[in-house]
Design a protein around this motif. Structure first.
Motif, mmCIF file in Angstrom:
data_model
loop_
_atom_site.group_PDB
_atom_site.id
_atom_site.type_symbol
_atom_site.label_atom_id
_atom_site.label_comp_id
_atom_site.label_asym_id
_atom_site.label_seq_id
_atom_site.Cartn_x
_atom_site.Cartn_y
_atom_site.Cartn_z
ATOM 1 N N ALA A 294 0.844 -1.196 0.000
ATOM 2 C CA ALA A 294 0.000 0.000 0.000
ATOM 3 C C ALA A 294 0.880 1.246 0.000
ATOM 4 C CB ALA A 294 -0.919 -0.004 1.202
ATOM 5 N N VAL A 295 0.508 2.244 -0.799
ATOM 6 C CA VAL A 295 1.262 3.499 -0.887
ATOM 7 C C VAL A 295 0.645 4.537 0.037
ATOM 8 C CG1 VAL A 295 1.855 5.411 -2.441
ATOM 9 C CG2 VAL A 295 1.985 3.036 -3.264
ATOM 10 N N LEU A 296 -0.674 4.562 0.105
ATOM 11 C CA LEU A 296 -1.372 5.579 0.895
ATOM 12 C C LEU A 296 -1.743 5.055 2.276
ATOM 13 C CD1 LEU A 296 -3.749 6.933 -1.886
ATOM 14 C CD2 LEU A 296 -1.423 7.657 -1.326
ATOM 15 N N HIS A 297 -1.702 5.954 3.243
ATOM 16 C CA HIS A 297 -2.070 5.588 4.612
ATOM 17 C C HIS A 297 -2.838 6.745 5.229
ATOM 18 C CE1 HIS A 297 0.688 2.192 4.224
ATOM 19 N NE2 HIS A 297 1.536 3.050 3.662
ATOM 20 N N GLY A 298 -3.561 6.477 6.265
ATOM 21 C CA GLY A 298 -4.320 7.530 6.935
ATOM 22 C C GLY A 298 -5.743 7.086 7.209
ATOM 23 N N SER A 299 -6.400 7.873 8.047
ATOM 24 C CA SER A 299 -7.753 7.493 8.498
ATOM 25 C C SER A 299 -8.746 7.510 7.345
ATOM 26 C CB SER A 299 -8.210 8.492 9.568
ATOM 27 O OG SER A 299 -8.196 9.798 8.996
ATOM 28 N N ASN A 300 -8.436 8.275 6.287
ATOM 29 C CA ASN A 300 -9.386 8.383 5.170
ATOM 30 C C ASN A 300 -9.051 7.408 4.037
ATOM 31 O OD1 ASN A 300 -7.009 9.800 4.568
ATOM 32 N ND2 ASN A 300 -8.050 10.886 2.913
ATOM 33 N N VAL A 301 -8.055 6.515 4.272
ATOM 34 C CA VAL A 301 -7.630 5.590 3.222
ATOM 35 C C VAL A 301 -8.081 4.162 3.528
ATOM 36 C CG1 VAL A 301 -5.668 4.581 2.004
ATOM 37 C CG2 VAL A 301 -5.610 6.990 2.677
#
Lengths: 456, 456
Positions: free
Chosen positions: B244-251
């Protein structure tokens, strides 16, 4: 000398007996059976498991620890390891649309409907013509319609879907305007099959949304907005042969003919709609195979439906296409007489029995259905709908399914699910004989318990 | 006296021979075969049709007028009634993803993978637990993952779909916010599987839309908008074990593990994503059965996916679930060694041969893949990707698939379909042996035709 003779004689006998036995087996074909043998033995062993006629064991049934054989799966209200126990306080379930009334037909036609699948069968995504559709199966579908006379297929395209379910939205998708500012309005006539709304809603598409009852749009002058009308004939729940209500250049119609088979209705004439949807579920009773087809007049609509089906599931499982092929071969044997006579007789008898009970009641009534001339049976065929659309006549019985549940332990499907009054309830007549018998018994008790007969 | 003796002897012999023959058949079980016999004979007859090893006949194959048997369906570049004719000017088709490299395995395991289906098998919509999912099949899927060690299934939910295809959108649907003003952004890392975009687009949902390359959103601070990232590992087309490249609460992440099997990659560790998608197609090679499953950590997401699958197709065909069950039983026999050794060996050999040719070329290069320790084989296993991701190195060869087509009559899939440069082309290594051999021959000719060897 005598004994030498008898010795020769016995030696001859020996040879001939051996040859005979070999010959018998060669004839029977078992002599040649190799890779399919173990699977055939396994399947017949499972089929032989006795579930007392109130259940069945399946090849993929649950296998309990320590056991080798799958368990019996019992009909409603039957239990025990062999389904021999009747469960007295159990409710009569007339809720679902499982077409198990046809199961005995397939048990009677075990040999012709059996299917043997090789491990390497159709591993590819595509058939040899590079499509997702079996040409042989398409041929048989056209044949079935031509012998039953329930739909025109000449110069029409046919697409396959995972049951009619997948085809409903494929059609809505294909008939909706793309990149339009105003989404198409999807409508149906009350009472209607709930999936029309539930399915249209879940996709939350920019191109279409569900707008409820058709009648609201009868006098619509707004020709700018596309309307897609679901027309269900025979109708689920009430069995009426509905016709399109809306007309005009901005109106498209999806004809859901799931029940347009001689089991459930007379066939007055071949259906001729632009988009017609059928399903194996209500033809052969194989709801679990998830196989349906749409007959489409316009090539562009056919192409849009095909693209949708390709991107949604890459077409229909080749395994269910193979199974459907085998089943339709049995349907076609003898011009369909066997299955349609079995289906129609069964449904007609059930309707007659249901009617007899309800006709004794002041409290309940059933939908009225007129016998019609059936071009397939070439006579006026008795009424034989898939469902009873029961009405509670008493002012205070506003919630009819609750009344049935409380008074007789019967589970029906409430009218509001079909966007009708809860004064109505749908009773399924297409389930197993056990389910129907139980329903009938409980209705009998309920009605005979009413104070005084109807006409007093 | 002697002859009386021999008479007795012969009579004994007679009896014993008869008893033996009867016994043999009883043992073999044919003695008992009844309703499955004709179907078994029919299936073995079709399987026995010789298509010269360059094609096969199927039970549901086209039957030409006047014939009784289905026609041979020939591999690419083979023709004639028995597929014995080689078609010289024919193109090598390395375009599709048909996993036919496993077909010989199933032919070698004909007896254990054969399936006999009774005409009345699973006619109902539901299994006995009232679900659309076979409990026995779910058990086997968990077993396969535990012996291969490629995914955690403990305390996870499993849903079935018609191939991974249907599950991709089921997951996007379930991970998207409902009734939100801003639709979820669906992204994937270039080069990616084209269906991610095509499928997301065709549903035209209010809840989500495709936004292209993941990297564009790497530094996004807009935590208000949900992002759904497709992570494909191993990646189609290039075989890389993407993370996974993207991380965060909205991902939210959808892990597409279609190729995460020992055939195509070393298994460094069990995958542990919140939503993981697998498909039978790349495990057993049965793309046509349209069967896949998702392993889901969160119950609410699992419920939303299940509702979507119910309203889209009412679950997966019980016929393909039965077929998958039978095939997974064969996979599990012997701890999976048979199929994974066959699959890995086949793919490794093909990759080695492809590499050998391309390493001789100045004009073309292949993706670099490092051997890794495989926890399943418990050794460093050779590289064995499903596809070659070929690059045209020459400045002027901007359209690599056109170069291959013109110079060597090879059909590949152009890079732009994967949102990469057309300087790249995907060559399928998972098709039939005929397809691979043809590809290799044409590449050999092409490369040996280059002026001078690489290092001069």
């Amino acid at each position: 000398m005598v004994e030498t003779q008898s010795l020769k004689y016995v030696l001859c006998l020996l040879c001939s007996v051996i040859l005979n036995i070999i010959f018998v087996f060669k004839e029977g074909g078992e002599w040649n059976l190799s890779w399919s043998r173990i699977a055939a033995i396994e399947a017949e062993a499972v089929a032989a498991i006795s579930c007392s006629g109130h259940g069945r064991a399946y090849l993929d049934g649950l296998v309990l620890d320590g056991n080798k054989e799958p368990v019996c799966e019992c009909n409603t209200c039957y239990g025990g390891p062999d389904c021999s126990q009747f469960l007295p306080d159990c409710a009569a379930d007339a809720n679902g649309g499982d077409p198990l009334f046809l199961e005995p037909f397939w048990m009677q036609h075990a040999a012709s409907s059996a299917l043997v699948v090789a491990g390497w069968h159709r591993m590819s995504y595509k058939y040899s013509d590079n499509s997702f559709i079996s040409e042989e199966l398409e041929k048989l579908i056209r044949k079935v319609h031509s012998i039953v006379g329930n739909a025109c297929t000449d110069k029409r395209y046919i697409v396959f879907g995972a049951g009619s379910t997948q085809l409903l939205n494929a059609a809505v998708h294909a008939l909706s305007p793309d990149n339009s500012s105003s989404p198409a309005r999807v409508v149906a006539s009350i009472p209607f099959y709930p999936v029309y709304e539930l399915q249209t809603d879940i996709f939350r598409s920019v191109n279409f949304n569900f707008q409820g009852d058709t009648s609201l749009w009868k006098n619509n002058s707004d020709a700018g907005t596309e309307i897609i009308e679901f027309v269900t004939s025979p109708n689920n729940p009430d069995g009426q042969l509905n016709k399109a209500v809306l007309h005009g250049s901005n109106v498209k119609t999806i004809h859901d003919h799931a029940y347009y088979w001689s089991h459930f209705t007379a066939i007055p004439a071949p259906a001729d709609g632009d988009v017609m949807i059928f399903t194996l579920s209500k033809l052969t009773g194989h709801a679990g195979s998830r196989f349906g087809w749409a007959i489409v007049k316009d090539e562009a609509i056919y192409q849009r439906m095909s693209t949708y089906l390709a991107l949604n599931t890459m077409g229909v499982s080749r395994d269910s296409q193979l199974r459907s092929l085998k089943l339709l071969k049995v349907v076609l044997a003898g011009g369909g007489r066997d299955i349609f006579e079995f289906g129609h007789e069964t449904m007609k008898k059930r309707w007659e029995k249901l009617n007899k009970v309800i006709s004794m009641s002041k409290r309940f009534s059933l939908q009225k259905l007129a016998p019609k001339y059936c071009t397939y049976f070439q006579k006026i065929s008795g009424v034989s709908p898939a469902y009873g659309w029961l009405k509670c006549e008493k002012e205070e019985d506003k919630h009819c399914s609750a009344v049935l549940q409380a008074a007789a332990n019967i589970i029906g499907r409430e009218g509001s699910l079909f966007y009708a009054e809860d004064r109505y309830v749908r009773l399924s007549l297409i389930k197993s004989q056990d389910d129907f018998d139980l329903l009938l018994n409980k209705l009998n008790e309920l009605v005979s318990g009413e104070e005084g007969p109807k006409n007093m």
